[in-house]
Design a protein around this motif. Structure first.
Motif, PDB file in Angstrom:
ATOM      1  N   VAL A 150       0.855  -1.193   0.000  1.00 23.11           N
ATOM      2  CA  VAL A 150       0.000   0.000   0.000  1.00 23.11           C
ATOM      3  C   VAL A 150       0.890   1.242   0.000  1.00 23.11           C
ATOM      4  N   SER A 151       0.700   2.099  -0.998  1.00 21.86           N
ATOM      5  CA  SER A 151       1.455   3.352  -1.015  1.00 21.86           C
ATOM      6  C   SER A 151       0.488   4.524  -1.136  1.00 21.86           C
ATOM      7  N   VAL A 152       0.691   5.506  -0.285  1.00 21.83           N
ATOM      8  CA  VAL A 152      -0.151   6.696  -0.285  1.00 21.83           C
ATOM      9  C   VAL A 152       0.582   7.768  -1.086  1.00 21.83           C
ATOM     10  N   ILE A 153      -0.089   8.306  -2.116  1.00 24.71           N
ATOM     11  CA  ILE A 153       0.548   9.317  -2.953  1.00 24.71           C
ATOM     12  C   ILE A 153      -0.019  10.700  -2.633  1.00 24.71           C
ATOM     13  N   LYS A 154       0.724  11.707  -2.986  1.00 18.58           N
ATOM     14  CA  LYS A 154       0.321  13.086  -2.711  1.00 18.58           C
ATOM     15  C   LYS A 154      -0.352  13.709  -3.937  1.00 18.58           C
ATOM     16  N   ALA A 155      -1.341  13.030  -4.473  1.00 18.54           N
ATOM     17  CA  ALA A 155      -2.052  13.541  -5.649  1.00 18.54           C
ATOM     18  C   ALA A 155      -2.864  14.770  -5.261  1.00 18.54           C
ATOM     19  N   PRO A 156      -3.142  15.632  -6.250  1.00 15.34           N
ATOM     20  CA  PRO A 156      -3.984  16.795  -5.934  1.00 15.34           C
ATOM     21  C   PRO A 156      -5.378  16.357  -5.494  1.00 15.34           C
ATOM     22  N   ILE A 157      -5.952  17.056  -4.537  1.00 20.74           N
ATOM     23  CA  ILE A 157      -7.307  16.742  -4.076  1.00 20.74           C
ATOM     24  C   ILE A 157      -8.286  17.575  -4.887  1.00 20.74           C
ATOM     25  N   ILE A 158      -9.118  16.892  -5.647  1.00 21.24           N
ATOM     26  CA  ILE A 158     -10.115  17.575  -6.474  1.00 21.24           C
ATOM     27  C   ILE A 158     -11.477  17.297  -5.837  1.00 21.24           C
ATOM     28  N   GLU A 159     -12.070  18.326  -5.284  1.00 19.39           N
ATOM     29  CA  GLU A 159     -13.363  18.125  -4.632  1.00 19.39           C
ATOM     30  C   GLU A 159     -14.503  18.279  -5.628  1.00 19.39           C
ATOM     31  N   LEU A 160     -14.637  17.279  -6.476  1.00 15.01           N
ATOM     32  CA  LEU A 160     -15.733  17.229  -7.444  1.00 15.01           C
ATOM     33  C   LEU A 160     -16.429  15.903  -7.237  1.00 15.01           C
ATOM     34  N   SER A 161     -17.737  15.897  -7.305  1.00 10.34           N
ATOM     35  CA  SER A 161     -18.418  14.616  -7.190  1.00 10.34           C
ATOM     36  C   SER A 161     -19.436  14.465  -8.307  1.00 10.34           C
ATOM     37  N   ALA A 162     -19.520  13.236  -8.813  1.00  9.22           N
ATOM     38  CA  ALA A 162     -20.485  12.947  -9.874  1.00  9.22           C
ATOM     39  C   ALA A 162     -21.906  13.200  -9.375  1.00  9.22           C
ATOM     40  N   THR A 163     -22.158  12.940  -8.105  1.00 10.89           N
ATOM     41  CA  THR A 163     -23.486  13.171  -7.511  1.00 10.89           C
ATOM     42  C   THR A 163     -23.861  14.646  -7.634  1.00 10.89           C
ATOM     43  N   GLU A 164     -22.905  15.511  -7.291  1.00 16.96           N
ATOM     44  CA  GLU A 164     -23.106  16.962  -7.363  1.00 16.96           C
ATOM     45  C   GLU A 164     -23.342  17.392  -8.818  1.00 16.96           C
ATOM     46  N   ILE A 165     -22.566  16.825  -9.735  1.00 13.37           N
ATOM     47  CA  ILE A 165     -22.696  17.164 -11.158  1.00 13.37           C
ATOM     48  C   ILE A 165     -24.076  16.748 -11.674  1.00 13.37           C
ATOM     49  N   ARG A 166     -24.525  15.541 -11.300  1.00 16.05           N
ATOM     50  CA  ARG A 166     -25.864  15.079 -11.724  1.00 16.05           C
ATOM     51  C   ARG A 166     -26.950  16.020 -11.209  1.00 16.05           C
ATOM     52  N   ALA A 167     -26.814  16.449  -9.948  1.00  9.93           N
ATOM     53  CA  ALA A 167     -27.811  17.361  -9.354  1.00  9.93           C
ATOM     54  C   ALA A 167     -27.829  18.691 -10.103  1.00  9.93           C
ATOM     55  N   MET A 168     -26.658  19.184 -10.469  1.00 10.92           N
ATOM     56  CA  MET A 168     -26.578  20.455 -11.201  1.00 10.92           C
ATOM     57  C   MET A 168     -27.208  20.332 -12.590  1.00 10.92           C
ATOM     58  N   ILE A 169     -26.970  19.204 -13.250  1.00 11.05           N
ATOM     59  CA  ILE A 169     -27.573  18.980 -14.577  1.00 11.05           C
ATOM     60  C   ILE A 169     -29.097  18.980 -14.452  1.00 11.05           C
ATOM     61  N   LYS A 170     -29.587  18.299 -13.418  1.00 14.21           N
ATOM     62  CA  LYS A 170     -31.027  18.209 -13.188  1.00 14.21           C
ATOM     63  C   LYS A 170     -31.634  19.602 -12.973  1.00 14.21           C
ATOM     64  N   GLU A 171     -30.863  20.472 -12.322  1.00 11.83           N
ATOM     65  CA  GLU A 171     -31.336  21.842 -12.041  1.00 11.83           C
ATOM     66  C   GLU A 171     -31.066  22.800 -13.202  1.00 11.83           C
ATOM     67  N   GLY A 172     -30.520  22.290 -14.303  1.00 17.17           N
ATOM     68  CA  GLY A 172     -30.269  23.126 -15.471  1.00 17.17           C
ATOM     69  C   GLY A 172     -29.073  24.052 -15.328  1.00 17.17           C
ATOM     70  N   LYS A 173     -28.157  23.729 -14.413  1.00 14.34           N
ATOM     71  CA  LYS A 173     -26.975  24.567 -14.197  1.00 14.34           C
ATOM     72  C   LYS A 173     -25.845  24.164 -15.150  1.00 14.34           C
ATOM     73  N   ASN A 174     -24.914  25.085 -15.369  1.00 18.50           N
ATOM     74  CA  ASN A 174     -23.797  24.840 -16.283  1.00 18.50           C
ATOM     75  C   ASN A 174     -22.724  23.974 -15.619  1.00 18.50           C
ATOM     76  N   VAL A 175     -22.480  22.798 -16.176  1.00 21.76           N
ATOM     77  CA  VAL A 175     -21.443  21.907 -15.645  1.00 21.76           C
ATOM     78  C   VAL A 175     -20.265  21.773 -16.609  1.00 21.76           C
ATOM     79  N   ARG A 176     -20.265  22.559 -17.671  1.00 24.16           N
ATOM     80  CA  ARG A 176     -19.223  22.460 -18.706  1.00 24.16           C
ATOM     81  C   ARG A 176     -17.793  22.420 -18.134  1.00 24.16           C
ATOM     82  N   PRO A 177     -17.425  23.306 -17.173  1.00 22.11           N
ATOM     83  CA  PRO A 177     -16.039  23.290 -16.687  1.00 22.11           C
ATOM     84  C   PRO A 177     -15.661  22.022 -15.911  1.00 22.11           C
TER      85      PRO A 177
END
Length: 194
Positions: A150-177
């Motif tokens: 097991v090796s722990v790497i120092k990758a960048p933490i990207i706080e994006l979730s598919a759940t959040e993206i789906r909710a935004m799409i449902k609400e008609g919000k822009n998810v392009r970025p």
């Protein structure tokens, strides 16, 4: 021996956080390729919000087409459901004996790894690359964190979730970025997640 890193997930949808992490791992480890393994059903997740398997695979294929070391894999589509990582790895070892397979998982998954089917065998026989996640955990005493595989790497933490993206799409919000351009186009012309 070719080293393949497996990134399991529902990718519902795949987003730029997944690509940033995958690219970081390919560029900062000795892995030759990273395969996004699109899971038909995670035993710990509810299936009702999942797009059809082939739609999620299409999106991953679109997302990785300009990354020569990244691949989309539908290996679990033909395996029994629910999919267990150890069973998929056994199948892959039989199909590709000339490859070695490693896993990547979020720090939050490492905490629950002892509950996985045949966890001991998994950790003993495969390298596990753990990337940091932001999550609420009061007891960060991971059972396998000190294991030699097991090796722990120092990758960048990207706080994006598919759940959040789906909710935004449902609400008609822009998810392009938040999405690879090809995935945005694929979803934009559909009723998916609406």
């Amino acid at each position: 021996m070719k080293k393949i890193c497996l990134f399991f997930g529902s990718f519902n949808p795949i987003h730029i956080g997944h690509l940033i992490l995958a690219n970081y791992i390919i560029e900062n480890t000795d892995m030759d390729e990273l395969w996004f393994v699109v899971s038909p059903q995670n035993p710990f997740k509810d299936k009702k919000s999942l797009l059809k398997d082939h739609n999620r695979l299409d999106m991953v294929q679109l997302a990785v087409k300009n990354y020569p070391k990244l691949r989309a894999s539908n290996v679990e589509f033909s395996l029994p459901i629910p999919s267990y990582t150890i069973d998929t790895l056994t199948y892959l070892h039989e199909k590709y004996p000339e490859y070695s397979f490693s896993l990547i998982m979020g720090e939050d998954n490492l905490n629950g790894l002892s509950k996985w089917k045949n966890a001991e065998v998994l950790v003993k026989n495969h390298q596990i690359i753990v990337y940091p996640r932001v999550f609420e955990e009061t007891n960060k005493q991971y059972q396998y964190v000190d294991h030699e595989n097991v090796s722990v790497i120092k990758a960048p933490i990207i706080e994006l979730s598919a759940t959040e993206i789906r909710a935004m799409i449902k609400e008609g919000k822009n998810v392009r970025p938040m999405l690879p351009p090809e995935v945005f186009e694929y979803l934009d012309g559909s009723n998916f997640y609406k």
